[in-house]
Design a protein around this motif. Structure first.
Motif, PDB file in Angstrom:
ATOM      1  N   TRP A   4      15.738  14.451  -6.195  1.00  0.00           N
ATOM      2  CA  TRP A   4      16.780  14.216  -7.193  1.00  0.00           C
ATOM      3  C   TRP A   4      16.401  13.067  -8.127  1.00  0.00           C
ATOM      4  CZ3 TRP A   4      19.742   9.884  -8.183  1.00  0.00           C
ATOM      5  CH2 TRP A   4      19.710   8.853  -7.233  1.00  0.00           C
ATOM      6  N   THR A  54      16.241  33.683 -12.606  1.00  0.00           N
ATOM      7  CA  THR A  54      16.336  32.999 -11.312  1.00  0.00           C
ATOM      8  C   THR A  54      16.996  33.884 -10.268  1.00  0.00           C
ATOM      9  OG1 THR A  54      16.452  30.828 -12.376  1.00  0.00           O
ATOM     10  CG2 THR A  54      17.265  30.980 -10.115  1.00  0.00           C
ATOM     11  N   THR A 175      28.918  23.128  -9.414  1.00  0.00           N
ATOM     12  CA  THR A 175      27.759  23.538  -8.605  1.00  0.00           C
ATOM     13  C   THR A 175      28.123  23.597  -7.124  1.00  0.00           C
ATOM     14  OG1 THR A 175      26.930  21.253  -8.416  1.00  0.00           O
ATOM     15  CG2 THR A 175      26.093  22.586 -10.244  1.00  0.00           C
ATOM     16  N   PHE A 184      18.948  25.211  -7.055  1.00  0.00           N
ATOM     17  CA  PHE A 184      18.548  25.542  -8.422  1.00  0.00           C
ATOM     18  C   PHE A 184      19.346  26.723  -8.955  1.00  0.00           C
ATOM     19  CE2 PHE A 184      15.818  27.446 -11.716  1.00  0.00           C
ATOM     20  CZ  PHE A 184      15.716  26.336 -12.566  1.00  0.00           C
ATOM     21  N   ALA A 187      22.646  25.428 -10.052  1.00  0.00           N
ATOM     22  CA  ALA A 187      22.526  24.645 -11.280  1.00  0.00           C
ATOM     23  C   ALA A 187      22.379  25.531 -12.505  1.00  0.00           C
ATOM     24  CB  ALA A 187      21.336  23.696 -11.168  1.00  0.00           C
ATOM     25  N   THR A 240      20.623  20.363 -12.006  1.00  0.00           N
ATOM     26  CA  THR A 240      19.916  20.453 -10.729  1.00  0.00           C
ATOM     27  C   THR A 240      20.116  19.172  -9.926  1.00  0.00           C
ATOM     28  OG1 THR A 240      18.246  21.893 -11.734  1.00  0.00           O
ATOM     29  CG2 THR A 240      17.688  20.877  -9.633  1.00  0.00           C
TER      30      THR A 240
END
Length: 297
Positions: A4, A54, A175, A184, A187, A240
């Motif tokens: 992070w 994704t 999220t 991910f 996000a 993210t």
């Protein structure tokens, strides 16, 4: 280095580049609203394609989020639009580096919002580091002979910081509502939803309030395109990081942007900083070490 932390530093670097490009857009005939809209115009389709890719790559079906997701995402998106609008307007009031520094009052505000709205507390060391960074902002915001910190630029900056804080809490909450998807995926899906809503809302606003501005943004597409690209890439980084860590720590570490803005201010816009401003920036940078240590498990 924690994941992070690396992602947050990357997001701050890209955001600095976007602000630099947006400031330059003011010189090609775009209004504050037009320069703000450019942030979302090309970002929305890029975010949608990234989300689709994704989900396809991970074999994940299209999520069906509940009411809390939509409330968090839309509130965060609206707050970010208003904050970006104020930040672009602020650039015309003070120099680039100090203008962005005003918005860093966000760090204190987002820590409080995070506790109240999401129930995510900040450690004692984290609060100390945030306080040092806030002191640095107060030093930066002093305006010699111009009424101290209660100036028009300071008001814009504090309001923008509060709105950025609300957006951070909204995105963190959104999220979390997509669990158990991977960080991910959560996000990028949230980002796609938010940027689409922001583009639609800003287009409607400009159509009603600034006739002709949509056309000017379109004709300047060679410049606005890169604002959109850097905007969506930076936002992907922030989203993210929010999926991985307490929003208060993410936004506080994001103050590293001050270092990047200082470099841009000197190298690109040839703006000089006073000694007082250098001290303020030093306090902000010093607080970053405490943020990382305070967020450590």
């Amino acid at each position: 280095m924690s994941l992070w932390v690396a992602i947050t530093i990357f997001a701050a670097l890209v955001q600095t580049l976007r602000f630099m490009l947006q400031k330059q857009l003011k010189g090609v005939g775009l209004s504050t609203g037009g320069a703000t809209f450019s942030r979302f115009l090309f970002g929305a389709p890029l975010a949608a394609m990234a989300a689709a890719a994704t989900l396809l790559a991970t074999g994940t079906g299209l999520p069906m989020p509940g009411t809390r997701f939509w409330a968090f995402a839309l509130a965060g998106g609206a707050a970010q639009v208003a904050a970006t609008f104020l930040t672009v307007a602020l650039f015309s009031l003070r120099n680039f580096a100090v203008g962005v520094a005003f918005t860093k009052t966000e760090t204190l505000q987002v820590a409080v919002f995070s506790l109240i709205v999401l129930g995510e507390p900040v450690s004692g060391l984290g609060w100390l580091a945030i306080g040092v960074g806030f002191l640095g902002v107060l030093v930066l915001s002093h305006r010699p002979g111009g009424g101290g910190i209660v100036s028009r630029a300071a008001v814009y900056g504090v309001l923008a910081g509060g709105l950025f804080g609300i957006s951070a809490i909204g995105y963190r909450g959104a999220t979390q509502e997509l669990l158990p998807l991977g960080f991910f995926s959560r996000a990028i899906v949230t980002l796609a939803v938010v940027t689409f809503a922001q583009s639609l809302g800003m287009a409607l606003f400009l159509r009603l309030r600034e006739p002709g501005e949509l056309g000017r943004v379109g004709r300047a597409w060679r410049r606005t395109l890169w604002v959109g690209v850097t905007g969506v890439v930076g936002s992907a980084g922030w989203f993210t990081a929010f999926a991985l860590q307490n929003a208060a720590y993410v936004r506080a570490l994001g103050q590293v942007e001050i270092v990047f803005t200082l470099a841009v201010s000197a190298l690109v816009f040839h703006e000089k900083l006073r000694l007082r401003e250098a001290v303020g920036i030093g306090l902000v940078v010093f607080s970053l070490v405490g943020i990382v240590l305070g967020a450590a498990p």
